[in-house]
Write a protein that holds these residues in place. Structure first.
Motif, PDB file in Angstrom:
ATOM      1  N   LYS A   1      26.559  50.465  -5.573  1.00  0.00           N
ATOM      2  CA  LYS A   1      27.083  50.682  -4.235  1.00  0.00           C
ATOM      3  C   LYS A   1      26.540  49.630  -3.272  1.00  0.00           C
ATOM      4  O   LYS A   1      27.180  49.294  -2.275  1.00  0.00           O
ATOM      5  CB  LYS A   1      26.717  52.084  -3.739  1.00  0.00           C
ATOM      6  CG  LYS A   1      27.436  53.207  -4.470  1.00  0.00           C
ATOM      7  CD  LYS A   1      27.070  54.555  -3.869  1.00  0.00           C
ATOM      8  CE  LYS A   1      27.797  55.682  -4.577  1.00  0.00           C
ATOM      9  NZ  LYS A   1      27.443  57.009  -3.999  1.00  0.00           N
TER      10      LYS A   1
ATOM     11  N   ASP B   1      28.046  44.462  -0.935  1.00  0.00           N
ATOM     12  CA  ASP B   1      28.626  45.759  -1.266  1.00  0.00           C
ATOM     13  C   ASP B   1      29.263  45.741  -2.652  1.00  0.00           C
ATOM     14  O   ASP B   1      29.231  44.725  -3.356  1.00  0.00           O
ATOM     15  CB  ASP B   1      29.603  46.224  -0.180  1.00  0.00           C
ATOM     16  CG  ASP B   1      30.867  45.369  -0.092  1.00  0.00           C
ATOM     17  OD1 ASP B   1      31.202  44.662  -1.068  1.00  0.00           O
ATOM     18  OD2 ASP B   1      31.534  45.419   0.968  1.00  0.00           O
TER      19      ASP B   1
ATOM     20  N   GLN C   1      25.432  50.190   5.688  1.00  0.00           N
ATOM     21  CA  GLN C   1      26.807  49.702   5.894  1.00  0.00           C
ATOM     22  C   GLN C   1      27.452  49.351   4.557  1.00  0.00           C
ATOM     23  O   GLN C   1      28.632  49.651   4.330  1.00  0.00           O
ATOM     24  CB  GLN C   1      26.792  48.473   6.805  1.00  0.00           C
ATOM     25  CG  GLN C   1      28.192  47.921   7.101  1.00  0.00           C
ATOM     26  CD  GLN C   1      29.088  48.938   7.763  1.00  0.00           C
ATOM     27  OE1 GLN C   1      28.728  49.490   8.811  1.00  0.00           O
ATOM     28  NE2 GLN C   1      30.259  49.193   7.202  1.00  0.00           N
TER      29      GLN C   1
ATOM     30  N   ALA D   1      28.449  52.494   2.821  1.00  0.00           N
ATOM     31  CA  ALA D   1      29.641  53.046   3.483  1.00  0.00           C
ATOM     32  C   ALA D   1      30.890  52.282   3.066  1.00  0.00           C
ATOM     33  O   ALA D   1      31.943  52.885   2.800  1.00  0.00           O
ATOM     34  CB  ALA D   1      29.455  53.006   4.999  1.00  0.00           C
ATOM     35  N   ASN D   2      30.775  50.949   2.996  1.00  0.00           N
ATOM     36  CA  ASN D   2      31.906  50.119   2.563  1.00  0.00           C
ATOM     37  C   ASN D   2      32.336  50.487   1.155  1.00  0.00           C
ATOM     38  O   ASN D   2      33.532  50.575   0.843  1.00  0.00           O
ATOM     39  CB  ASN D   2      31.549  48.639   2.607  1.00  0.00           C
ATOM     40  CG  ASN D   2      31.346  48.107   4.006  1.00  0.00           C
ATOM     41  OD1 ASN D   2      31.638  48.798   4.987  1.00  0.00           O
ATOM     42  ND2 ASN D   2      30.852  46.887   4.115  1.00  0.00           N
ATOM     43  N   SER D   3      31.345  50.693   0.292  1.00  0.00           N
ATOM     44  CA  SER D   3      31.618  50.960  -1.122  1.00  0.00           C
ATOM     45  C   SER D   3      32.235  52.330  -1.333  1.00  0.00           C
ATOM     46  O   SER D   3      32.931  52.556  -2.329  1.00  0.00           O
ATOM     47  CB  SER D   3      30.315  50.838  -1.934  1.00  0.00           C
ATOM     48  OG  SER D   3      29.755  49.539  -1.821  1.00  0.00           O
ATOM     49  N   GLU D   4      31.985  53.252  -0.423  1.00  0.00           N
ATOM     50  CA  GLU D   4      32.477  54.616  -0.583  1.00  0.00           C
ATOM     51  C   GLU D   4      33.840  54.834   0.068  1.00  0.00           C
ATOM     52  O   GLU D   4      34.409  55.933  -0.012  1.00  0.00           O
ATOM     53  CB  GLU D   4      31.463  55.601  -0.004  1.00  0.00           C
ATOM     54  CG  GLU D   4      30.167  55.645  -0.824  1.00  0.00           C
ATOM     55  CD  GLU D   4      29.124  56.585  -0.242  1.00  0.00           C
ATOM     56  OE1 GLU D   4      29.277  56.932   0.954  1.00  0.00           O
ATOM     57  OE2 GLU D   4      28.184  56.951  -0.945  1.00  0.00           O
ATOM     58  N   GLN D   5      34.343  53.809   0.710  1.00  0.00           N
ATOM     59  CA  GLN D   5      35.653  53.926   1.370  1.00  0.00           C
ATOM     60  C   GLN D   5      36.776  53.961   0.338  1.00  0.00           C
ATOM     61  O   GLN D   5      36.700  53.321  -0.690  1.00  0.00           O
ATOM     62  CB  GLN D   5      35.865  52.742   2.338  1.00  0.00           C
ATOM     63  CG  GLN D   5      34.989  52.833   3.572  1.00  0.00           C
ATOM     64  CD  GLN D   5      35.194  51.650   4.500  1.00  0.00           C
ATOM     65  OE1 GLN D   5      35.935  50.708   4.196  1.00  0.00           O
ATOM     66  NE2 GLN D   5      34.538  51.685   5.649  1.00  0.00           N
TER      67      GLN D   5
END
Length: 323
Positions: A195, A287, A316, A319-323
Motif C-alpha cells: 500500500k 503508493d 496519503q 489513502a491513494n492505494s485504497e481508492q
C-alpha cells in the motif's frame, strides 16, 4: 545527524549531497577569510541556554554545508575515494578526522592547491564537530531540535517535481534489479504488493544516513502492519559492485536492519534518477500504483518535524492505494 550535515554532500555523479565556507570559490579570498572568521566566532560562543545551543548547533551545521558546497567538485572526488577505501564512519568518530584520513589516502589525485583547500576545509569541519560534540554534552538533545530550513522542498533542491507540483501523478522510474542477497527485484511487483513503499536513498560513508538506519528499521516494522515496507537504495551499490554490497551489508547488519535494500543499473532510468538527487539521505514515498506522493523528505527522518512530514505522506499513499 540532521539534514544540514548531509545536504552538504551535493550529489555529483554518485553522491549528491546530499543531503545540508571555509573554502570560497576560487579567487574569492575575501569571502574565504570572512567565512573563516565567522566559523571561529561561532566556535568561540558559549551558549547559556538550550535554545541558544540549538541555534548555535544549526549555524555550525550550516557552515559545514558551505564548506562542502563551495568546492563540491573537489569533495566529490574525496567521497568517491571514501567509497573505495572506507566501509563506514564508525559511531563516535569525528567526521573531520574521517575526511582528513580520506583526503590523505587520495592525495595523489589532487594538486597542491586542491589539497590545501581540502585539508583546510576538513580541519574546520573537525573543529566544528568538536564544538557540536561539546554542545551535545552540555545541552543534551540540542542537535535534534527542529529548526527552520531543516527540510528542503523538491523544487528548491532541483529534484523531479512531486505530485503536489503537478496535476499529473509522477511515476517512480520502473526498474529491474536485485536485493543485496542477489534476489531479483522488479519495481512493478515491489510497488503493487505494498500500500506504501518508503524508498530511502543513502550511501555507506554518509554519517547521517547510517545514523537514521535504526529509525528506518522501526518504521519498517510499523509499516508491515499497514501493508507497507521500507526499501533502501545504497548509491554505492548501483551496478552490483560486490565490494560495495559487502560493505553495505556490514553496515546494515551492525545497525540491525532487516528491511530490503536493492540496487539497479546506474544507466537505467532509476539509476539516472538516483544520480540527480540533491542530497543524502533522501526518502521518497510511493503508493501502490508506483506514483511518488508529494515531495521527498530531504535529510534524516530522526527529528519530530521530519517524521511528521513523512507520516503525512505515508497516510496519503495508503489513502491513494485504497481508492
Amino acid at each position: 545527524m540532521k539534514l544540514s550535515k548531509i545536504a552538504a554532500l551535493l550529489m555529483l555523479p554518485v553522491l549528491a549531497l546530499t543531503l545540508a565556507a571555509c573554502s570560497a570559490p576560487k579567487g574569492d579570498v575575501k569571502d574565504a577569510t570572512s567565512g573563516d572568521a565567522q566559523i571561529a566566532e561561532l566556535i568561540a560562543q558559549k551558549p547559556s541556554s538550550a535554545e541558544e545551543a540549538a541555534e548555535l548547533y544549526q549555524q555550525l551545521l550550516q557552515k559545514e554545508n558551505e564548506i562542502f558546497s563551495s568546492d563540491n567538485a573537489l569533495w566529490e572526488k574525496v567521497f568517491n575515494a571514501a567509497n573505495k577505501d572506507s566501509a563506514m564512519i564508525e559511531d563516535g568518530s569525528n567526521y573531520g578526522d574521517f575526511l582528513l584520513k580520506t583526503i590523505d589516502g587520495a592525495k595523489d589525485e589532487f594538486t597542491a592547491d586542491e589539497l590545501k583547500t581540502l585539508k583546510a576545509g576538513a580541519q574546520q569541519i573537525k573543529e566544528i564537530e568538536d564544538k557540536l560534540e561539546s554542545l551535545e554534552k552540555e545541552f543534551p538533545g540540542c542537535g535534534s531540535t527542529p529548526s527552520a530550513g531543516e527540510s528542503v522542498d523538491a523544487s528548491t533542491a532541483g529534484m523531479t517535481a512531486g505530485a503536489n507540483a503537478s496535476s499529473e501523478a509522477t511515476k517512480f522510474p520502473s526498474f529491474t534489479g536485485k536485493d543485496l542477497d542477489g534476489n531479483d527485484v522488479n519495481s512493478d511487483e515491489l510497488f503493487s504488493k505494498n500500500k506504501v513503499t518508503v524508498m530511502n536513498f543513502w550511501f555507506t560513508t554518509c554519517k547521517p544516513c547510517v545514523g537514521e538506519l535504526g529509525d528506518l528499521e522501526k518504521l519498517n516494522q510499523e509499516l508491515a502492519e499497514k501493508g507497507g515496507q521500507v526499501v533502501g537504495v545504497n548509491s554505492f551499490t548501483l551496478d552490483g559492485n560486490k565490494g560495495e554490497i559487502a560493505d553495505a551489508k556490514d553496515v546494515l547488519s551492525k545497525k540491525g536492519v532487516t528491511y530490503k535494500n536493492i540496487w539497479f543499473k546506474s544507466d537505467s532510468e532509476a539509476g539516472k534518477f538516483t544520480s540527480n538527487l540533491f542530497s543524502f539521505p533522501t526518502t521518497y514515498v510511493i503508493d501502490q500504483n508506483g506514483n511518488i506522493v508529494g515531495d521527498p523528505i530531504v535529510g534524516a527522518i530522526s527529528s519530530a518535524e521530519q517524521r511528521a512530514a513523512l507520516n503525512k505522506l505515508i497516510d496519503q499513499a495508503i489513502a491513494n492505494s485504497e481508492q
